[in-house]
Design an enzyme around this catalytic site. Sequence first.
Site, PDB file in Angstrom:
ATOM      1  N   GLU A   1      23.723  21.865 101.946  1.00  0.00           N
ATOM      2  CA  GLU A   1      24.729  21.319 102.863  1.00  0.00           C
ATOM      3  C   GLU A   1      24.067  20.562 104.017  1.00  0.00           C
ATOM      4  O   GLU A   1      24.596  19.547 104.479  1.00  0.00           O
ATOM      5  CB  GLU A   1      25.604  22.452 103.408  1.00  0.00           C
ATOM      6  CG  GLU A   1      26.289  23.299 102.338  1.00  0.00           C
ATOM      7  CD  GLU A   1      27.086  22.497 101.332  1.00  0.00           C
ATOM      8  OE1 GLU A   1      27.528  21.374 101.670  1.00  0.00           O
ATOM      9  OE2 GLU A   1      27.259  22.965 100.192  1.00  0.00           O
TER      10      GLU A   1
ATOM     11  N   TYR B   1      26.746  16.542  90.176  1.00  0.00           N
ATOM     12  CA  TYR B   1      25.584  17.285  90.655  1.00  0.00           C
ATOM     13  C   TYR B   1      24.422  17.278  89.644  1.00  0.00           C
ATOM     14  O   TYR B   1      23.327  16.823  89.938  1.00  0.00           O
ATOM     15  CB  TYR B   1      25.950  18.743  90.945  1.00  0.00           C
ATOM     16  CG  TYR B   1      26.929  18.960  92.067  1.00  0.00           C
ATOM     17  CD1 TYR B   1      26.499  19.436  93.302  1.00  0.00           C
ATOM     18  CD2 TYR B   1      28.290  18.722  91.893  1.00  0.00           C
ATOM     19  CE1 TYR B   1      27.401  19.668  94.334  1.00  0.00           C
ATOM     20  CE2 TYR B   1      29.191  18.940  92.923  1.00  0.00           C
ATOM     21  CZ  TYR B   1      28.745  19.407  94.138  1.00  0.00           C
ATOM     22  OH  TYR B   1      29.630  19.623  95.163  1.00  0.00           O
TER      23      TYR B   1
END
Length: 929
Positions: A371, A459
């Site tokens: 993140e 991803y």
Amino acid sequence: MRLILLLLLAGPLLAQDGQYFQQSVDYGINARLDDRDHVLHAELRLGYINHAPRALDSIVFHLWPRAFSGDNTAFARQQLRNRSTDFHFAPPAARGTLDSLDFRVDSHPARFAYTADPDVGVLYLNEPLRPGATAAITTPFRVKIPESFSRLGHVGESYQLTQWYPKPAVYDRDGWHPMPYLDQGEFYSEFGSFRVTLDLPANYVVAATGVLQDQEERAWLLARADSTRRALAGRRDLPSGYVDESFPPSAAERKTLTYTAKGVHDFAWFADKRFMVLHDTLELADSPGTRGPADVWAFFTETEAALWKDATDYLKRAVRFYSDHLGPYPYPQVTGVQSALSAGAGMEYPMITVIGRSYTAYGLDEVLAHEIGHNWFYGILGSNERDHPWMDEGLNSYYEGRYTRQFYPERRGRQQVIPGREVETDALAYHYLARLGRDQAPDTPIDQLSAFNYWISAYSKPELVLQAVEERVGTEALDAAFRDYYAAWKFRHPRPTDFFAALAPLGVDDYVRDAMTSTTAGEFNRAARSADRSPGLSPPKLALITDAASERPQLFVSPLLGFNENDGVLAGLALHNRTLEPRRLEWLVAPLYGFASKELAGFAGARYRVVRPAEWLQQVVVGGGVQRFSDFDPPAVDRLYGYDRWALRSDFYLDHPASSQRSSRLYSQLIRLDRRRPDFGDGGVLLDRAETLTTHFLRAGYAARVEREINPVAYGVQLEYRNGGAQQFPAADYLRLDATLTGGYQYQADKFLRWRLFGGYFLQHDLREGNTAPSVSLSLVDNAASDYAYDDLYLGRSQDGWYQQQLGERQGGFRAPVAAAFPFGRSNDYLAAVNLDGDLPFPGPIGVFLDAGAYGYRPTLSSAQSNAVRWVGGLSVNLFQDQFRLFVPLLADADTRGLLEQRGNLLDRVSFRLNLSRLLPWQWIDELP
């Protein structure tokens, strides 16, 4: 002076070709939190600067809290598409909205209208906004904060205020980018500056984007951080799991906090009266826009406090890592928050990230690093992740993978998914979908990706592609290309072509472009679809447990144990070549020995798949197999007899958009059934040989499903031709047309009403005028006796007693275990049936069912055709997600009731469905959505 500042914040506005531009926005927001009603009362002031080479007559606004207002929003539809019903069944009080808007432009009222998406609207300007001009826009607004269904929400008095204010959409060279809020998929927003003032009870601890301007509050947070650190150091009972921690009462006094942020495209804040705080500082060389060290904050509750005590160390290490490889961190602070989250493991915002449960220290460090990395790809580059998700998630995942390999080398990106076997889960998942033709290109808009493909395409695949590039060009060369890309495009919204251009000096731009924009073109895609590895000259690798694909040929051997009444206990081995990844050619041989029949039994088969042979086909699978078991135990004969079932099959899986939730296939099947039966000579003398009865079936059909969560539907049609051979009694060749339609409605969470319709008609039948009813007749009751082609697996064929109580779900689907000796519910002409099921609206697996059917039959050879209607109903028990279901008939028509009563007591009338075929592992794995 203010205009000049905003222009600088927006970054380069015009490229040399004169086509590149971006707008900039100056936000001022005052908000007051009412934590009794979970409501924000707020005012918005915008300075919107038009840098486009044309005048604007309107501005598109995102009003994303309205996504939680009802079932007609893109968010609500996506939740159901991804099989989540929490929001759909939430009461109105748990939902949220944004309202009380009153837009004014330059102090004059302006018209505002919503679009087809309730969370997107258009502000119509009173006068066109000329290039270079600024519009001063104001409006009050009220946010009813929903419970935590996604990113914006609250759990009790813990608040996650994200995507919470009216926000102008991006207007670039392609025009406006209106985007309804989605849970799966992120955002595309314009850069600018923020000044946000928050009014809330004084004992709330707040973590936010930007820099806190109130020195008294900062001193309070630093003191809290000091006491937290001392308290954690003195405790030996820190929890590593969830703690049900109550909220202290809200203070009567209130406080006002102000935050400022520059060069960001979003502002998020989190408030909780229970937050513990940790603080540290981080000195980075060559960090523009920062004066002195950056603040590092961690906010968390008792939940997983044992993990979060080291959070500031993880945050500092992640910022250093990304700064070293991509470019210096430009912001004055970085914050990690542990809070409720219903949109994945973590979610990023400029300068701040929120993390849900992590379970391990490694898990927390990994998610925090991921993140934090988004500050570069999402926060600073500001790519359009809604249309090009890989440009944020995929590029960031590559560097996150490098972070974990550097600091956790023992993991090597591998996880244990089966006992004793570590596999590369990203590669496994991508190869799995690619080799079934179900993968989607990474450069697919998020709302067109299936939930599984969102993980793979956004991803996993981009990370795998960049790992392959790193192997080709070297780590330093790839890092240098990324640093140039970052330096050239920070604060400028790059596109895929810009990233490909950055890789051109390395000679891998076409390689990456093909991988990101296609599922078929290019070297990477072709290699991924190749399910067979080159065996070379190595001996086969032998294992007991299925493993990932290997460069060596693989053979897996597993013990098997089974049972049926005719063969008794069955023991043997399964030999196969199926790895965790699908292969082009797969085979299985499973010989079994029946200890009661003293016969060889078992099954064997092989299938060959071709992936995406045409644009409209996902895959074509051609296969064949044989099974052999005992199935007949005639009275007074000391011998068991059995069957061999040979089958060839082809399936053409059609390609459909993932967002349609539709799957369909065309199929054909040829079956040869050899049944070994007692052979009698003259006078009924039993001969010392068996008679073989051979039957052929040819099928062709179409089947489709729409996997909607609330109202799924499936349908299919099939033609079946039977040739029974002259030795059959009775000889019965036919051509039959069947049609099936099934559906359901989920009326509350996990409670369904289901229905099924079946119709069958013999287009041609040798026995249409006869009154015999062999097993190949249409049948209301689907038991072992009516499974004439041996399609399913039964615990006992040709057996009495409770074995007759095992039913399937074909043709009439009657839940009534009528003995096969009775010519009940059979037709050589037509049959129509309806099956209804309903889960009862209270906890537990109890439901009700009702079956009804009509069919035509001839009572005698000389009689005309009669038509009969039969029905039965009762209670059902559904266990193990439809794997095992019990049915207790309580009501029926007179004829059906009479036949049931002849069976005996209520236990003798109970029927059950045990889906043995679905227990075969590759069948249910390969049917994953």
